[in-house]
Design a protein around this motif. Structure first.
Motif, short mmCIF file in Angstrom:
data_model
loop_
_atom_site.label_atom_id
_atom_site.label_comp_id
_atom_site.label_asym_id
_atom_site.label_seq_id
_atom_site.Cartn_x
_atom_site.Cartn_y
_atom_site.Cartn_z
N LYS A 130 2.69 0.90 9.11
CA LYS A 130 2.74 2.17 8.37
C LYS A 130 1.38 2.47 7.75
O LYS A 130 0.77 1.60 7.11
CB LYS A 130 3.83 2.12 7.30
N THR A 131 0.91 3.69 7.94
CA THR A 131 -0.41 4.08 7.43
C THR A 131 -0.35 5.27 6.48
O THR A 131 -1.37 5.73 6.00
CB THR A 131 -1.36 4.44 8.60
N ASP A 145 0.81 -1.22 0.00
CA ASP A 145 0.00 0.00 0.00
C ASP A 145 0.85 1.28 0.00
O ASP A 145 0.54 2.24 -0.70
CB ASP A 145 -0.92 -0.01 1.22
N THR A 146 1.92 1.27 0.80
CA THR A 146 2.77 2.48 0.92
C THR A 146 4.01 2.41 0.03
O THR A 146 4.80 3.35 0.00
CB THR A 146 3.22 2.68 2.38
N ARG A 147 4.17 1.26 -0.65
CA ARG A 147 5.34 1.03 -1.52
C ARG A 147 6.65 1.23 -0.75
O ARG A 147 7.60 1.83 -1.25
CB ARG A 147 5.29 1.93 -2.76
N SER A 148 6.66 0.76 0.48
CA SER A 148 7.84 0.89 1.32
C SER A 148 7.74 -0.15 2.44
O SER A 148 6.80 -0.95 2.47
CB SER A 148 7.92 2.30 1.92
N ASN A 149 8.69 -0.12 3.38
CA ASN A 149 8.64 -1.02 4.53
C ASN A 149 7.32 -0.82 5.27
O ASN A 149 6.98 0.30 5.65
CB ASN A 149 9.82 -0.69 5.45
N GLY A 150 6.56 -1.90 5.46
CA GLY A 150 5.24 -1.80 6.09
C GLY A 150 5.27 -1.47 7.57
O GLY A 150 4.23 -1.21 8.16
N PHE A 151 6.45 -1.49 8.17
CA PHE A 151 6.58 -1.06 9.57
C PHE A 151 7.01 0.40 9.62
O PHE A 151 7.92 0.81 8.92
CB PHE A 151 7.60 -1.91 10.34
N PHE A 152 6.34 1.17 10.47
CA PHE A 152 6.72 2.55 10.75
C PHE A 152 7.56 2.50 12.03
O PHE A 152 7.07 2.08 13.08
CB PHE A 152 5.47 3.41 10.95
N VAL A 153 8.82 2.88 11.94
CA VAL A 153 9.73 2.85 13.09
C VAL A 153 10.23 4.27 13.34
O VAL A 153 10.73 4.91 12.42
CB VAL A 153 10.92 1.89 12.84
N GLN A 154 10.06 4.76 14.56
CA GLN A 154 10.43 6.15 14.85
C GLN A 154 10.95 6.27 16.29
O GLN A 154 10.44 5.60 17.20
CB GLN A 154 9.22 7.05 14.66
N GLY A 155 11.94 7.12 16.49
CA GLY A 155 12.47 7.37 17.82
C GLY A 155 11.45 8.13 18.67
O GLY A 155 10.93 9.16 18.23
N ARG A 209 -1.59 12.33 3.59
CA ARG A 209 -0.57 11.28 3.62
C ARG A 209 -1.15 9.93 4.02
O ARG A 209 -0.57 8.89 3.75
CB ARG A 209 0.55 11.66 4.61
N ILE A 210 -2.32 9.93 4.69
CA ILE A 210 -2.93 8.67 5.15
C ILE A 210 -3.61 7.97 3.98
O ILE A 210 -4.46 8.54 3.31
CB ILE A 210 -3.95 8.92 6.28
N THR A 211 -3.23 6.71 3.73
CA THR A 211 -3.83 5.94 2.65
C THR A 211 -5.21 5.41 3.09
O THR A 211 -5.52 5.43 4.28
CB THR A 211 -2.94 4.75 2.25
N SER A 212 -5.98 4.91 2.14
CA SER A 212 -7.30 4.35 2.48
C SER A 212 -7.15 3.15 3.41
O SER A 212 -7.87 3.03 4.40
CB SER A 212 -8.04 3.92 1.21
N LEU A 213 -6.19 2.27 3.10
CA LEU A 213 -5.94 1.12 3.97
C LEU A 213 -5.40 1.59 5.31
O LEU A 213 -5.78 1.07 6.37
CB LEU A 213 -4.92 0.17 3.31
N GLY A 214 -4.55 2.63 5.27
CA GLY A 214 -4.00 3.19 6.51
C GLY A 214 -5.09 3.73 7.41
O GLY A 214 -5.04 3.57 8.63
N ALA A 215 -6.10 4.36 6.81
CA ALA A 215 -7.22 4.90 7.59
C ALA A 215 -7.97 3.76 8.28
O ALA A 215 -8.39 3.89 9.44
CB ALA A 215 -8.17 5.68 6.68
N PHE A 216 -8.12 2.62 7.58
CA PHE A 216 -8.76 1.44 8.17
C PHE A 216 -7.93 0.90 9.34
O PHE A 216 -8.47 0.60 10.41
CB PHE A 216 -8.94 0.36 7.10
N PHE A 217 -6.62 0.81 9.14
CA PHE A 217 -5.74 0.32 10.21
C PHE A 217 -5.81 1.24 11.44
O PHE A 217 -5.80 0.76 12.57
CB PHE A 217 -4.29 0.23 9.72
N ARG A 218 -5.87 2.54 11.21
CA ARG A 218 -5.92 3.49 12.32
C ARG A 218 -7.26 3.39 13.05
O ARG A 218 -7.31 3.45 14.28
CB ARG A 218 -5.70 4.92 11.80
#
Length: 205
Positions: free
Chosen positions: A70-71, A45-55, A89-98
């Protein structure tokens, strides 16, 4: 003087950590398959690593890496850490996950490792909690939480911010100080029963 700050007793901390470890372990055992499916679909969906990792700032001000599904997709020129309702920036699938809180499930790993708790202040990016002074620094005596009294009060935070002329300033000057006050009170009157209540309210919402 840090010794005069509100804090959990040794026994209360043991209760809280024991619950966190056992439930996070059982949660990962039961939901690992859902986390993997969410990771794979978010990667496409995000065309990147599906995990969002942040300090994020954790207990005693130590920075740790929070893990979520990642949403969002990056949009050039839009790099704020404040998320509003309708954020492009929030994708349709990301909105569902959130909406379903599936994006929060990988944080069970953070809880298992002792970097987070089920209930506590939300973990902020550096520049907020680590700048607290006086009694407010009591917030740093706790592991950050997946949910908590401040999280429940501001469950519609993205909608509130979307209605503001300057969302970043409103978050900094109004919402964040109120969250700090709520979390200091949470520490002052902490009980295991109340933690369970916050978790139940979060799940049923």
């Amino acid at each position: 003087n840090s010794s005069s700050l509100p804090a959990l007793s040794t026994y209360q901390s043991f209760q809280k950590r024991s619950f966190d470890f056992i439930v996070a372990f059982l949660g990962l055992l039961a939901l690992w398959w859902l986390i993997i499916i969410a990771y794979i679909t978010a990667s496409f969906d995000t065309r990147s690593n599906g995990f969002f990792v942040q300090g994020r700032v954790g207990k005693n001000g130590r920075v740790f890496k929070v893990v979520k599904i990642k949403t969002m997709r990056p949009i050039k020129g839009l790099d704020t850490t404040v998320t509003q309702s309708g954020d492009p920036r929030i994708t349709s699938l990301g909105a569902f996950f959130r909406k379903t809180k599936i994006d929060e499930l990988p944080q069970l790993w953070n809880v298992l490792l002792g970097q987070m708790s089920f209930v506590g202040p939300r973990p902020d990016v550096p520049g907020f909690a680590d700048k607290l002074q006086g009694e407010e620094r009591a917030v740093l005596s706790l592991r950050p939480g997946i949910t908590g009294p401040a999280t429940l009060k501001y469950r519609n935070e993205e909608e509130i911010l979307a209605a503001q002329e300057d969302p970043e300033a409103y978050n900094r000057d109004v919402i964040f100080p109120d969250k700090v006050r709520i979390n200091v009170d949470y520490i002052r009157v902490w009980s295991f029963k109340q933690d369970i209540n916050y978790i139940v309210r979060t799940v049923l919402h």
